[in-house]
Design an enzyme around this catalytic site. Structure first.
Site, PDB file in Angstrom:
ATOM      1  CE  LYS A  61      -3.580  -2.456   1.989  1.00 51.23           C
ATOM      2  NZ  LYS A  61      -4.370  -3.116   3.165  1.00 51.23           N
ATOM      3  CD  GLN A  66      -3.573  -4.871   6.305  1.00 49.89           C
ATOM      4  OE1 GLN A  66      -3.330  -3.867   5.691  1.00 49.89           O
ATOM      5  NE2 GLN A  66      -4.026  -5.875   5.903  1.00 49.89           N
ATOM      6  CG  ASP A 117     -10.103  -1.678   4.498  1.00 48.05           C
ATOM      7  OD1 ASP A 117      -9.957  -1.578   3.329  1.00 48.05           O
ATOM      8  OD2 ASP A 117      -9.764  -2.006   5.435  1.00 48.05           O
TER       9      ASP A 117
END
Ligand code: NDP
Length: 286
Positions: free
Chosen positions: A53, A97, A120
């Site tokens: 990322k 994450q 997300d």
């Protein structure tokens, strides 16, 4: 004849190029999309994802911050960081994450992320917006599935789509997005009776079950589009999907390989979400 192989790497590269061009245009107006990625603990797979990322941000000219926190970080400390990032103007997207260490309540953390920075797409309000059809930030892997289907030249409207798997992160949002695209949607899961019968009526099959090679050609209607979300590592180290690729290759009309199908799309859609969030933050249309 054989199936058209849907090249996720190529489609992902094309979208990244589009995002890069848009980001460059924004930069001329003094706007730099910013992504904060938060990693708690030492999970090796998570470390790799976070690294990818960070690299994608560099490649596209985004601003990025990676917060690597120790495994003993408390929930309170993590929530304090999210609060700071929520209020930081240079950050348009926040990604924590997952999975988090067991002593941290994942739901509390996701709930704390500002909805307009929820790149997300896991915040309950983002999920609600997805269901209602509002223009929200869409969860990355499901959005990637839709892009793959569209960009491979498949018309979704009016088709029967069968989703195998009903997780909150893949199966359910994919179903909702296909419904938004006017497909007739069936959602199947481990308790579905006659799974094979239902799947083999589908024009579009999306497999997201986490079982290596579970879906063979007996589940597939000739000519159907088959999207394989599964990523499974076999004991010999080989990576395979939930679909038995070789077995379905002659039957399907189009099919994604693993690796090189859905996988490359996820981070690309994250970048697209960050760009979208940056535009919205500056009052620009998306
Ligand atoms: P989950 O384990 O959360 O969900 C699996 C779903 O599949 C459940 O709904 C389960 O049913 C259903 N299921 C399991 N076995 C069967 C079966 N034999 N027949 C029918 N349905 C079944 O998995 P995820 O959704 O998180 O992930 C699915 C796969 O996608 C995994 O391989 C994962 O690695 C991969 N993945 C890939 C991503 C990417 O970037 N490409 C991102 C996220 C995931 P029930 O609800 O009844 O238990």
């Amino acid at each position: 004849m054989g199936a058209q192989v849907i090249n996720g790497k190529l489609i992902s590269d094309t979208i990244r190029e589009e995002v890069k061009v848009e980001a460059a245009k924004l930069q001329q107006q003094g706007i730099v999309p910013g992504l904060a990625v938060v990693l708690v603990g030492e999970d090796p797979a998570s470390k790799v994802y976070v690294g990818s990322k960070e690299k994608a941000c560099q490649q596209l000219g985004f601003y990025s911050e990676v917060h690597r926190l120790g495994a003993d970080t408390t929930e309170q400390q993590l929530l304090a960081l999210i609060d700071k990032l929520n209020n930081q103007a240079s950050i348009n997207g926040i990604l924590v994450q997952l999975p988090l260490p067991k002593h941290i309540n994942e739901k509390a953390v996701i709930d704390a992320i500002r909805v307009d920075k929820d790149v997300d797409g896991f915040h309950p309000e983002s999920v609600g917006n997805l269901v209602i059809g509002d223009d929200s930030l869409l969860p990355c892997t499901p959005a990637g599935v839709i892009e793959l289907i569209k960009r491979s030249g498949t018309e979704i409207s009016g088709k029967h789509a069968v989703i195998i798997g009903r997780s909150n992160i893949v199966g359910k949002p994919v179903a909702m997005l296909l419904l938004r695209e006017n497909a007739t949607v069936s959602i199947c899961h481990s308790r579905t009776a006659n799974l094979k019968e239902i799947a083999s009526q589908a024009d579009i099959v999306v497999a997201a079950i986490g079982k290596p090679n579970a879906i063979d050609r007996s589940y597939i209607k000739p000519g159907a589009v088959v999207i394989d979300v599964g990523i499974n590592r076999l004991p010999d180290g080989k990576l395979v999907g939930d679909v038995h690729y070789e077995d379905c290759l002659e039957t399907a009309g189009a099919i994604t390989p693993v690796p090189g199908g859905v996988g490359p799309m996820t981070i690309t859609m994250l970048m697209q979400n960050t760009l979208k969030a940056a535009k919205k933050a500056h009052g620009l249309s998306v």
